[in-house]
Design an enzyme around this catalytic site. Structure first.
Site, PDB file in Angstrom:
ATOM      1  N   VAL A   1       0.852  -1.196   0.000  1.00 56.27           N
ATOM      2  CA  VAL A   1       0.000   0.000   0.000  1.00 56.27           C
ATOM      3  C   VAL A   1       0.884   1.241   0.000  1.00 56.27           C
ATOM      4  O   VAL A   1       1.632   1.485   0.946  1.00 56.27           O
ATOM      5  CB  VAL A   1      -0.922   0.001   1.225  1.00 56.27           C
ATOM      6  CG1 VAL A   1      -1.751   1.283   1.265  1.00 56.27           C
ATOM      7  CG2 VAL A   1      -1.837  -1.218   1.218  1.00 56.27           C
ATOM      8  N   THR A   2       0.830   2.016  -1.078  1.00 58.60           N
ATOM      9  CA  THR A   2       1.580   3.270  -1.141  1.00 58.60           C
ATOM     10  C   THR A   2       0.773   4.335  -1.872  1.00 58.60           C
ATOM     11  O   THR A   2      -0.090   4.011  -2.690  1.00 58.60           O
ATOM     12  CB  THR A   2       2.922   3.121  -1.905  1.00 58.60           C
ATOM     13  OG1 THR A   2       2.666   3.029  -3.316  1.00 58.60           O
ATOM     14  CG2 THR A   2       3.701   1.903  -1.453  1.00 58.60           C
ATOM     15  N   VAL A   3       1.069   5.574  -1.552  1.00 56.52           N
ATOM     16  CA  VAL A   3       0.573   6.717  -2.317  1.00 56.52           C
ATOM     17  C   VAL A   3       1.777   7.626  -2.584  1.00 56.52           C
ATOM     18  O   VAL A   3       2.515   7.980  -1.659  1.00 56.52           O
ATOM     19  CB  VAL A   3      -0.529   7.491  -1.577  1.00 56.52           C
ATOM     20  CG1 VAL A   3      -0.960   8.709  -2.388  1.00 56.52           C
ATOM     21  CG2 VAL A   3      -1.729   6.591  -1.292  1.00 56.52           C
TER      22      VAL A   3
ATOM     23  N   ARG B   1      -5.821  12.690  -1.164  1.00 53.15           N
ATOM     24  CA  ARG B   1      -6.855  12.793  -2.199  1.00 53.15           C
ATOM     25  C   ARG B   1      -7.825  11.612  -2.165  1.00 53.15           C
ATOM     26  O   ARG B   1      -8.620  11.433  -3.096  1.00 53.15           O
ATOM     27  CB  ARG B   1      -6.225  12.882  -3.588  1.00 53.15           C
ATOM     28  CG  ARG B   1      -5.265  14.044  -3.750  1.00 53.15           C
ATOM     29  CD  ARG B   1      -4.957  14.304  -5.203  1.00 53.15           C
ATOM     30  NE  ARG B   1      -3.734  15.078  -5.362  1.00 53.15           N
ATOM     31  CZ  ARG B   1      -3.239  15.457  -6.531  1.00 53.15           C
ATOM     32  NH1 ARG B   1      -3.877  15.131  -7.657  1.00 53.15           N
ATOM     33  NH2 ARG B   1      -2.125  16.140  -6.608  1.00 53.15           N
ATOM     34  N   GLY B   2      -7.748  10.807  -1.104  1.00 48.95           N
ATOM     35  CA  GLY B   2      -8.674   9.695  -0.953  1.00 48.95           C
ATOM     36  C   GLY B   2      -8.354   8.479  -1.790  1.00 48.95           C
ATOM     37  O   GLY B   2      -9.213   7.593  -1.946  1.00 48.95           O
ATOM     38  N   LEU B   3      -7.127   8.390  -2.333  1.00 49.78           N
ATOM     39  CA  LEU B   3      -6.802   7.260  -3.202  1.00 49.78           C
ATOM     40  C   LEU B   3      -6.749   5.946  -2.424  1.00 49.78           C
ATOM     41  O   LEU B   3      -7.249   4.919  -2.910  1.00 49.78           O
ATOM     42  CB  LEU B   3      -5.472   7.513  -3.914  1.00 49.78           C
ATOM     43  CG  LEU B   3      -5.439   8.749  -4.826  1.00 49.78           C
ATOM     44  CD1 LEU B   3      -4.077   8.869  -5.498  1.00 49.78           C
ATOM     45  CD2 LEU B   3      -6.545   8.680  -5.869  1.00 49.78           C
ATOM     46  N   LEU B   4      -6.149   5.953  -1.236  1.00 48.63           N
ATOM     47  CA  LEU B   4      -6.126   4.738  -0.438  1.00 48.63           C
ATOM     48  C   LEU B   4      -7.538   4.312  -0.067  1.00 48.63           C
ATOM     49  O   LEU B   4      -7.879   3.126  -0.129  1.00 48.63           O
ATOM     50  CB  LEU B   4      -5.279   4.929   0.820  1.00 48.63           C
ATOM     51  CG  LEU B   4      -5.330   3.775   1.838  1.00 48.63           C
ATOM     52  CD1 LEU B   4      -4.955   2.449   1.195  1.00 48.63           C
ATOM     53  CD2 LEU B   4      -4.434   4.073   3.028  1.00 48.63           C
ATOM     54  N   THR B   5      -8.367   5.260   0.294  1.00 50.07           N
ATOM     55  CA  THR B   5      -9.750   4.938   0.659  1.00 50.07           C
ATOM     56  C   THR B   5     -10.479   4.260  -0.494  1.00 50.07           C
ATOM     57  O   THR B   5     -11.199   3.274  -0.300  1.00 50.07           O
ATOM     58  CB  THR B   5     -10.497   6.214   1.079  1.00 50.07           C
ATOM     59  OG1 THR B   5      -9.869   6.742   2.263  1.00 50.07           O
ATOM     60  CG2 THR B   5     -11.965   5.932   1.369  1.00 50.07           C
TER      61      THR B   5
ATOM     62  N   TYR C   1      -4.965   2.584   9.564  1.00 48.25           N
ATOM     63  CA  TYR C   1      -5.917   1.560   9.150  1.00 48.25           C
ATOM     64  C   TYR C   1      -7.139   1.404  10.055  1.00 48.25           C
ATOM     65  O   TYR C   1      -8.088   0.710   9.693  1.00 48.25           O
ATOM     66  CB  TYR C   1      -5.188   0.224   9.007  1.00 48.25           C
ATOM     67  CG  TYR C   1      -4.188   0.282   7.878  1.00 48.25           C
ATOM     68  CD1 TYR C   1      -4.598   0.202   6.559  1.00 48.25           C
ATOM     69  CD2 TYR C   1      -2.830   0.474   8.126  1.00 48.25           C
ATOM     70  CE1 TYR C   1      -3.692   0.292   5.512  1.00 48.25           C
ATOM     71  CE2 TYR C   1      -1.917   0.563   7.097  1.00 48.25           C
ATOM     72  CZ  TYR C   1      -2.353   0.472   5.784  1.00 48.25           C
ATOM     73  OH  TYR C   1      -1.450   0.579   4.756  1.00 48.25           O
TER      74      TYR C   1
ATOM     75  N   PHE D   1       4.288  -9.523   5.614  1.00 43.52           N
ATOM     76  CA  PHE D   1       3.866  -9.668   4.217  1.00 43.52           C
ATOM     77  C   PHE D   1       3.412  -8.322   3.671  1.00 43.52           C
ATOM     78  O   PHE D   1       3.296  -7.352   4.400  1.00 43.52           O
ATOM     79  CB  PHE D   1       2.738 -10.711   4.084  1.00 43.52           C
ATOM     80  CG  PHE D   1       1.538 -10.470   4.961  1.00 43.52           C
ATOM     81  CD1 PHE D   1       0.481  -9.692   4.518  1.00 43.52           C
ATOM     82  CD2 PHE D   1       1.467 -11.017   6.244  1.00 43.52           C
ATOM     83  CE1 PHE D   1      -0.630  -9.460   5.320  1.00 43.52           C
ATOM     84  CE2 PHE D   1       0.362 -10.799   7.057  1.00 43.52           C
ATOM     85  CZ  PHE D   1      -0.682 -10.024   6.587  1.00 43.52           C
TER      86      PHE D   1
END
Length: 418
Positions: free
Chosen positions: A88-90, A97-101, A129, A418
């Site tokens: 998981v990266t941005v 900008r809500g990309l992970l969401t 998280y 992992f």
């Protein structure tokens, strides 16, 4: 000028987009961005069965997300299907900008649809998280052992229980390791499955970076000849004033018996020129210090949250594990993503458990789905969470009853990252 977040496309990564996705992954983890053809090919092999999502701004990958099928051992030894989340990266230019969401919501919805009971991850940063319903379900501890202080016999030349320790190579580890690991993880709540690719990566057949060096591998065989323990470790080369000050750094150690554990730790502490042993990530109640005549030789150097769990199916999660006591609780579970919320009546005994959605009954405990995950594997105390305001009692004494039913004598532990 930045593009509006709505114009950034989130979708499954195509073969053509894979190298750019890898570059974004390296950028997010502050590694060298460039990806060689060899590294790309190794990553393809490792991720062949995995689910890759990316966020793309004008055709360029600016956020990454990966998940894969996993099994998680619960209290009592049953295994439940899990959606393991990682990579998981941005990219720094596209934060907030809500990309992970968006990626997380898409992945968790798909996991729920597939029938996964939980999602899992190892959190690089604590605050991220919880807002997606994850809670820390296991902890880990790392010890540094001062070998001269242990009190172990420096003349030790091998186990005195009829067993033996041998050095082996990666090929032998790939033969012996999977079956041993299956025995170990079925007995350890919080442990997760390892597929064939895990063993290939861990023994250097699949190399994802430039810095691979082969570890030493040692196997413990009981007097019967059965393999009961394996350890992978490396060492440095550190001398001062013609005196060795070398450290054995344990990458992983698994054992199905305490005799195997004791023998492998004693072996590591008996290696000539080794004056310190770093234990690697162990369970928070690991008996390692008690294997030494002087337990103070092992000092804790790291203690931290480890495996985070997100419950996707409350009924199956609570019915999968075992319980030592007998009782019933009505739980009001809040879930802001709408995946597992509701009111549930849990009835348990040593013979089994039944969890049923209900409407009319008042709740004994009200809590977020992340707090339920924290309690689920038996490591946390409901009384402590109530005192912290992280769950609410609807009936006096409900938190104490939850502890009596859910808490376990041995702490859960996930040996893997992992």
């Amino acid at each position: 000028m930045s593009r509006p977040a709505a114009d950034i496309d989130v979708h499954a990564v195509t073969e053509a987009e894979f190298p750019d996705w890898l570059r974004a992954l390296n950028t997010g983890f502050l590694r060298e961005p460039a990806v060689s053809p060899e590294e790309a090919e190794a990553a393809r092999e490792r991720f062949a069965s995995h689910r890759l999502l990316g966020a793309f701004d004008g055709g360029r990958c600016v956020a990454t997300f990966r998940s894969f099928a996993q099994e998680l051992t619960v209290v009592g030894g049953a295994a439940v299907p899990a959606d393991a989340v990682t990579s998981v990266t941005v990219t720094p230019t596209h934060r907030r900008r809500g990309l992970l969401t968006r990626m997380m919501a898409q992945d968790l919805a798909a996991a729920k649809e597939r029938g996964d009971v939980v999602a899992t991850l190892i959190a690089a940063e604590y605050p991220i998280y919880g807002r997606y319903g994850f809670g820390p379900a296991t902890w880990t501890t790392e010890w540094t052992v001062e070998v001269p202080r242990t009190g172990l016999d420096p003349r030790w030349a091998g186990p005195d229980d009829g067993g033996r320790i041998d050095l082996v190579d990666g090929a032998e580890v790939r033969k012996l390791g999977p079956e041993l690991h299956e025995r170990v993880r079925r007995a350890q709540p919080g442990a997760v499955s390892r597929d064939e690719v895990w063993w290939r990566v861990s023994t250097g057949v699949v190399r994802l970076g430039h810095n691979w060096t082969e570890p030493y591998y040692a196997v413990y065989r009981a007097a019967s000849g059965e393999v009961e323990g394996l350890v992978a470790y490396k060492s440095d080369d550190n001398w001062h004033d013609k005196q060795p000050h070398n450290t054995a750094d344990v990458k992983w150690l698994i054992a199905s018996t305490r005799a195997a554990e004791r023998a492998l730790w004693h072996y590591l502490c008996s290696i000539d020129w080794i004056t310190k042993v770093k234990s690697g990530w162990r369970g928070p109640d690991d008996p390692l210090p008690l294997f030494f005549p002087d337990p103070r030789a092992a000092r804790i150097t790291t203690q931290a949250d480890w495996l985070w769990v997100r419950i996707l199916d409350v009924v199956r999660a609570l019915e999968a594990r075992t319980y030592d006591g007998t009782g019933a609780l009505v739980l009001e579970v809040a879930d802001r993503l709408g995946l597992a919320g509701g009111r549930y009546r849990l009835e348990v005994s040593p013979e089994g458990a039944r969890c049923t959605p209900v409407r009319a009954e008042g709740a004994d405990l009200s809590l977020d789905v992340g707090e339920l995950a924290t309690l689920w594997l038996g490591d946390e105390s409901a009384v402590r969470l109530a005192a912290l305001g992280r769950l609410r009692e609807g009936r006096e004494g409900a938190a104490r009853l939850a502890d009596a039913l859910l808490h376990t004598s041995g702490r859960p532990w996930c040996p893997d990252i992992f």
